[in-house]
Design a protein around this motif. Sequence first.
Motif, short mmCIF file in Angstrom:
data_model
loop_
_atom_site.label_atom_id
_atom_site.label_comp_id
_atom_site.label_asym_id
_atom_site.label_seq_id
_atom_site.Cartn_x
_atom_site.Cartn_y
_atom_site.Cartn_z
N LEU A 313 0.81 -1.22 0.00
CA LEU A 313 0.00 0.00 0.00
C LEU A 313 0.84 1.27 0.00
O LEU A 313 0.31 2.37 -0.14
N GLY A 314 2.15 1.10 0.21
CA GLY A 314 3.01 2.29 0.30
C GLY A 314 2.87 2.99 1.65
O GLY A 314 3.25 4.14 1.79
N LEU A 315 2.31 2.26 2.65
CA LEU A 315 2.15 2.84 4.00
C LEU A 315 3.22 2.26 4.90
O LEU A 315 3.38 1.04 4.97
N PRO A 316 3.98 3.09 5.61
CA PRO A 316 5.01 2.52 6.49
C PRO A 316 4.41 1.83 7.71
O PRO A 316 3.51 2.37 8.35
N GLY A 317 4.89 0.61 8.01
CA GLY A 317 4.41 -0.11 9.19
C GLY A 317 5.12 0.35 10.45
O GLY A 317 4.59 0.27 11.54
N ASP A 318 6.37 0.80 10.31
CA ASP A 318 7.14 1.32 11.44
C ASP A 318 8.18 2.30 10.90
O ASP A 318 8.18 2.61 9.69
N THR A 319 9.07 2.78 11.77
CA THR A 319 10.03 3.80 11.33
C THR A 319 11.02 3.23 10.31
O THR A 319 11.44 3.94 9.39
N VAL A 320 11.37 1.94 10.48
CA VAL A 320 12.32 1.34 9.54
C VAL A 320 11.71 1.28 8.14
O VAL A 320 12.34 1.69 7.15
N THR A 321 10.46 0.81 8.04
CA THR A 321 9.83 0.71 6.71
C THR A 321 9.53 2.10 6.14
O THR A 321 9.47 2.26 4.92
N GLY A 332 13.53 5.14 -7.59
CA GLY A 332 12.51 5.23 -8.63
C GLY A 332 11.52 4.09 -8.62
O GLY A 332 10.88 3.80 -9.64
N VAL A 333 11.38 3.40 -7.48
CA VAL A 333 10.42 2.29 -7.38
C VAL A 333 9.19 2.81 -6.63
O VAL A 333 9.33 3.43 -5.56
N THR A 334 7.99 2.55 -7.19
CA THR A 334 6.78 3.02 -6.52
C THR A 334 6.09 1.85 -5.82
O THR A 334 5.63 0.92 -6.48
N PRO A 335 6.04 1.86 -4.48
CA PRO A 335 5.37 0.76 -3.78
C PRO A 335 3.86 0.82 -4.00
O PRO A 335 3.31 1.89 -4.26
N GLY A 336 3.22 -0.32 -3.88
CA GLY A 336 1.77 -0.40 -4.08
C GLY A 336 1.42 -1.70 -4.77
O GLY A 336 2.32 -2.51 -5.04
N PRO A 337 0.13 -1.94 -5.03
CA PRO A 337 -0.27 -3.22 -5.63
C PRO A 337 0.44 -3.52 -6.95
O PRO A 337 0.75 -4.67 -7.25
N LEU A 338 0.75 -2.46 -7.71
CA LEU A 338 1.39 -2.68 -9.02
C LEU A 338 2.82 -3.22 -8.88
O LEU A 338 3.34 -3.84 -9.80
N LEU A 339 3.42 -2.99 -7.71
CA LEU A 339 4.79 -3.46 -7.47
C LEU A 339 4.87 -4.98 -7.65
O LEU A 339 5.85 -5.51 -8.16
N PHE A 340 3.78 -5.66 -7.22
CA PHE A 340 3.76 -7.13 -7.29
C PHE A 340 3.57 -7.63 -8.71
O PHE A 340 3.73 -8.79 -8.99
#
Lengths: 492, 142
Positions: A313-321, A332-340
């Motif tokens: 989802l591109g949402l950080p779970g904690d400070t590390v993520t 230049g990588v966009t996290p999200g469903p399309l990443l998979f």
Amino acid sequence: MTLVSWEGFLALIAGALYGALFGAVPGLTATLAVALFIPIAFFLDAAIALPAIIAISSVAIYAGDVGSAIARIPGTPASAAYADELHNLSRSRGALYGLGISALGSSVGGILGTLVLAGGALALATLAAMFSSFEYFWIAVLGLTAGVFASGRHLLKGFISLLIGLLLSTVGIDPTLGYPRFHFGNPAFLGGLDYIAVMIGLFGFSEVLYHMGAGTKSAPAAHASIHRRALNNFYAAPLKLIRKARKLVVRSSLLGIFVGFLPGAGADIGAWVACSLEKISAKRQKNEERVVLAGVSSNNAAVASAWIPALSLGLPGDTVTAMVLGVFMMKGVTPGPLLFQEQMPLIWMLFGAFLIANILLLPTVGLLTARIARTALRLPFSLLLPVIAATCVTGAYAINNNPLDVGVMALMGVVALMLRRGGFPLAQVVLGMVLGPILEQHFMVSAIKSNWSPLSFFERPVALILMGACVATVILGIAAHKRRLTGSDEGN
Amino acid sequence: MPCNSIVSRIPGVVFLTLAAFTWLSARNFPSLPEGYPGPGLFPNVLAFLLALAGIGLIWRPSVEVDTSAQRLHRKGITRILGGLSGAILFLLINPWISIGAAAGMTCLVCGIVMRARIKAVLITSTAAGIAIHLLFSGLLAL
């Protein structure tokens, strides 16, 4: 298909050693380790930088237990849930055995977390997206309830410790109106108390003061006869325990995974609930090994599951993520469903890095850190305590380069000494401090958006399930408390 | 382990006092529009619960305290104050000398307070100071 390149593998090893150093020194955290690595990551390829970050965070979380084993200083709020048990275990059966349980339990938890990350990241991320402030409020209540019932014989004392932690969390700017509270005119307190400094004071410095007060004779005897059989103590005996308690490990890991993927304090709540469940359901009075196993497997399972909302989802779970997302952006990588769909080689590389970190690095680097811990525990107590005191002041100062943190740490040491002498548990103070802001913020947000309607807290299905879990924890906790009291009365 | 009933009620009184302080401090916090509670709500709830718990401790004081608590004598208190002075010394000298040297001095003071052999304390403090200096000043540039 190559999961991790040889450069990535080298990055994993270097990251593991770097993470072990940061995790084991009080005051230095996995977050700080990753933060200091980010400028280097900028110049590295993603296939090298990301495995290094995975190794740093996985190993640093385990290495945080080295402080618990030697000096009762937990590395993270989650590890405060089992710090006492791990310290007692390391003293009575040797640091190699205690940290062996920690490393191998973390390893199994991490592997299970990675498998769930590989198999159900998108589905779990969708579930996480359904959580609103109402559900977060109830999950914080669940964590606090579990914390009270994990406090042993005296529930009232555990409850008071929790209230002290919650009160400490109110220092600084309030989350609703931004109003400064309890800062005593000192602007340095506006940001609140640093929980790492509080933890070092509560556990580490209070341990120093406690033994100073009682004299060197109070030093718990470190286990000596076990030193010769290092491999057996670090690998064979903990593995035997894990095999025997496999249901507990799987249950705790799943708890860590399913609570850990929630952004915020998911990992901490997971470990606390896992330890609490083990303490509540324990048939025997002495179950330190199982409590440690429950905590560590949940703790490290959450390291992997915190990546679930980040990747899908591109949402950080904690400070590390949160910092990992920054690295993704840099590359230049966009996290999200399309990443998979579009970046499957990258996703497989991440899974591979997680598996190598947990299968190979945790057990090997773990043995190295455990040997160092064993050497530290061999020091005469009259020399070990001054070293712990020096580490405490340095660790507290190093968090923000702020002398005030050293003062807070020393004050907390004195408070903890008095609490400890009065029979009040200390870990609950940390839990209250960590969950206080989450509880207050989500309560206020929920109350304001529902126009202060109390019924709104019970209307959503997931919130109702979580409330049911809280009620079940209370019922089970009271039953276990009565059983414990009856058992000890019969024993007397 | 049984203990004096008045002494065992002291924590309850302390928590009641803390609750009263919290409640008094939170009285001046602002409210939300339309009179809804604001930043004072959470501290007030905590103060109320702490007061209830304090009354509980006074009403039924727990007889279980740390067994070593009974052994704290004047020497023990002096050693605790010595340990605290180690932390205060760090705060006082850290602005002028390196973090490793300050930590080494803390280690030295605590070692002396613990009555360890002076040669061993000196070696340990120097080693701890050098290790801390290398890690924090050298590697992390604090």
